[in-house]
Motif scaffolding. Structure first.
Motif, mmCIF file in Angstrom:
data_model
loop_
_atom_site.group_PDB
_atom_site.id
_atom_site.type_symbol
_atom_site.label_atom_id
_atom_site.label_comp_id
_atom_site.label_asym_id
_atom_site.label_seq_id
_atom_site.Cartn_x
_atom_site.Cartn_y
_atom_site.Cartn_z
ATOM 1 N N MET A 130 15.602 -3.909 91.263
ATOM 2 C CA MET A 130 15.190 -2.862 90.327
ATOM 3 C C MET A 130 15.114 -3.445 88.922
ATOM 4 N N LYS A 131 13.996 -3.183 88.232
ATOM 5 C CA LYS A 131 13.837 -3.674 86.871
ATOM 6 C C LYS A 131 14.770 -2.922 85.932
ATOM 7 N N LYS A 132 15.465 -3.683 85.100
ATOM 8 C CA LYS A 132 16.379 -3.072 84.148
ATOM 9 C C LYS A 132 15.613 -2.453 82.986
ATOM 10 N N ARG A 133 16.148 -1.363 82.479
ATOM 11 C CA ARG A 133 15.595 -0.742 81.290
ATOM 12 C C ARG A 133 16.234 -1.377 80.062
ATOM 13 N N LYS A 134 15.586 -1.228 78.917
ATOM 14 C CA LYS A 134 16.045 -1.938 77.720
ATOM 15 C C LYS A 134 16.244 -0.994 76.538
ATOM 16 N N LEU A 135 17.401 -1.172 75.890
ATOM 17 C CA LEU A 135 17.674 -0.547 74.605
ATOM 18 C C LEU A 135 17.609 -1.629 73.539
ATOM 19 N N VAL A 136 16.821 -1.388 72.494
ATOM 20 C CA VAL A 136 16.802 -2.284 71.346
ATOM 21 C C VAL A 136 17.407 -1.540 70.160
ATOM 22 N N VAL A 137 18.485 -2.099 69.632
ATOM 23 C CA VAL A 137 19.121 -1.559 68.438
ATOM 24 C C VAL A 137 18.593 -2.346 67.245
ATOM 25 N N PHE A 138 17.982 -1.649 66.286
ATOM 26 C CA PHE A 138 17.444 -2.377 65.138
ATOM 27 C C PHE A 138 18.096 -1.919 63.842
ATOM 28 N N LEU A 139 18.266 -2.894 62.945
ATOM 29 C CA LEU A 139 18.943 -2.664 61.675
ATOM 30 C C LEU A 139 18.036 -3.082 60.526
ATOM 31 N N PRO A 140 17.507 -2.153 59.750
ATOM 32 C CA PRO A 140 16.843 -2.524 58.496
ATOM 33 C C PRO A 140 17.916 -2.994 57.516
ATOM 34 N N ALA A 141 17.673 -4.108 56.835
ATOM 35 C CA ALA A 141 18.740 -4.650 55.986
ATOM 36 C C ALA A 141 18.170 -5.285 54.725
ATOM 37 N N HIS A 142 18.780 -4.960 53.604
ATOM 38 C CA HIS A 142 18.435 -5.603 52.325
ATOM 39 C C HIS A 142 19.715 -5.910 51.582
ATOM 40 N N ASN A 143 20.045 -7.193 51.464
ATOM 41 C CA ASN A 143 21.248 -7.640 50.770
ATOM 42 C C ASN A 143 22.505 -6.969 51.310
ATOM 43 N N GLU A 144 22.702 -7.093 52.619
ATOM 44 C CA GLU A 144 23.868 -6.510 53.275
ATOM 45 C C GLU A 144 24.777 -7.592 53.861
ATOM 46 N N GLU A 145 24.894 -8.706 53.157
ATOM 47 C CA GLU A 145 25.716 -9.822 53.626
ATOM 48 C C GLU A 145 27.148 -9.402 53.947
ATOM 49 N N GLY A 146 27.705 -8.514 53.148
ATOM 50 C CA GLY A 146 29.093 -8.119 53.349
ATOM 51 C C GLY A 146 29.313 -7.066 54.403
ATOM 52 N N ASN A 147 28.236 -6.507 54.955
ATOM 53 C CA ASN A 147 28.370 -5.395 55.898
ATOM 54 C C ASN A 147 27.775 -5.642 57.279
ATOM 55 N N ILE A 148 26.685 -6.394 57.358
ATOM 56 C CA ILE A 148 25.902 -6.416 58.583
ATOM 57 C C ILE A 148 26.622 -7.069 59.756
ATOM 58 N N ASP A 194 21.820 1.982 60.179
ATOM 59 C CA ASP A 194 21.883 1.321 58.883
ATOM 60 C C ASP A 194 22.828 0.125 58.949
ATOM 61 N N ALA A 195 22.526 -0.893 58.155
ATOM 62 C CA ALA A 195 23.317 -2.121 58.147
ATOM 63 C C ALA A 195 24.477 -2.071 57.169
ATOM 64 N N ASP A 196 24.729 -0.908 56.567
ATOM 65 C CA ASP A 196 25.731 -0.821 55.498
ATOM 66 C C ASP A 196 27.136 -0.493 55.992
ATOM 67 N N ASN A 197 27.324 -0.420 57.300
ATOM 68 C CA ASN A 197 28.633 -0.169 57.917
ATOM 69 C C ASN A 197 29.165 1.229 57.627
ATOM 70 N N GLU A 198 28.269 2.170 57.391
ATOM 71 C CA GLU A 198 28.688 3.559 57.213
ATOM 72 C C GLU A 198 28.612 4.350 58.516
ATOM 73 N N TYR A 199 27.802 3.906 59.440
ATOM 74 C CA TYR A 199 27.583 4.633 60.689
ATOM 75 C C TYR A 199 28.270 3.911 61.850
ATOM 76 N N PRO A 200 28.728 4.643 62.868
ATOM 77 C CA PRO A 200 29.581 4.063 63.904
ATOM 78 C C PRO A 200 28.803 3.459 65.074
ATOM 79 N N PRO A 201 28.718 2.129 65.174
ATOM 80 C CA PRO A 201 28.015 1.512 66.312
ATOM 81 C C PRO A 201 28.618 1.900 67.659
#
Length: 266
Positions: free
Chosen positions: A1-19, A93-100
């Motif tokens: 059976m072919k597996k289905r795919k989830l892609v999690v994407f993060l828009p990021a601008h100068n998020e070195e300390g959070n991403i 969001d890449a700012d670490n405000e939302y719960p992965p």
């Protein structure tokens, strides 16, 4: 059976300390029939965002040569999900405000066939640290969307959203500055079923938000006006109208043409 795919994407601008911590906390197990990949859209960062993303385990990175705006980054993220063969896309969001850790909850209505577009709702869940003026601004813009769509919406500015493949194919973000309001207006007006899922939210510790009140009003309100003036082709499961015949003109650009653009993945 072919597996289905989830892609999690993060828009990021100068998020070195959070991403890095955000990517490290993304669940990689969604069941034996699913695979999970992480895509970062680097919106012209001038710091170590890309290096931190790769160090934390990002599978794909697309970089803009210069900062183009959050709307442009989300548009590219949706197109990237399609190129990668995603059955479901999840933006966080890449700012670490939302719960992965709560990604499975946010995409559950899509996996179960109840919705095609989901939003992690801070105002249905819990909020820690949001300042009063930000809370009031969020509520006001959410009420505006609810009035325009004639339906209840709790959190119209959420930075955590899930998409079915069809929703990603037809989503149309009409300006580069931001996406939050116009994306919801666009998808719901097309008839895509939306559901809000309670999440846990905390305000960022590192870095600063790009949002400045006057700039936000100056970009977002005209974009809402433009979106609401466009005709909407009814496509999603909530649509009651029949689809237009083959070859009929459609309302928005969508992402179909954008999928063909060449991008270099790292």
């Amino acid at each position: 059976m072919k597996k289905r795919k989830l892609v999690v994407f993060l828009p990021a601008h100068n998020e070195e300390g959070n991403i890095g911590p955000v990517i490290a906390r993304i669940p990689r197990e969604m069941g034996r029939d699913w695979t999970v990949e992480v895509l970062v859209v680097d919106d012209g960062s001038a710091d170590g965002t890309v290096a931190e993303a790769r160090r934390a385990g990002a599978d794909h990175v697309v970089s803009f040569a210069a900062n183009r705006g959050l709307g442009a980054a989300v548009r590219e993220g949706l197109a990237g999900c399609l190129r990668l063969g995603a059955d479901i896309g999840l933006m966080i969001d890449a700012d670490n405000e939302y719960p992965p850790e709560e990604i499975p909850n946010v995409i559950a209505p899509i996996r179960e066939g109840r919705a095609e577009y989901t939003m992690g709702s801070r105002f249905k869940g819990t909020i820690r640290g949001m300042r009063l003026h930000r809370r009031v601004g969020n509520i006001c813009f959410t009420i505006l969307q609810a009035v325009l769509l004639r339906r209840m919406i709790w959190d119209g500015q959420s930075g955590m959203r899930g998409f079915s493949r069809e929703a990603m194919e037809h989503a149309d973000i009409i300006h580069d500055y931001n996406y939050a309001q116009v994306l919801t207006l666009n998808l719901v007006r097309q008839g895509f079923a939306m559901e809000e899922v309670p999440i846990t939210y905390r305000v960022r510790v590192h870095g600063q938000s790009f949002i400045k009140f006057r700039n936000y009003l100056g970009h977002v309100l005209p974009a809402i006006w433009r979106e609401m003036r466009r005709p909407a082709v009814r496509r999603g499961s909530a649509a009651r109208e029949t689809l237009p015949p083959a070859g009929a003109p459609t309302a928005g650009r969508g992402l179909t043409a954008k999928v063909e653009r060449e991008q270099r993945y790292g």
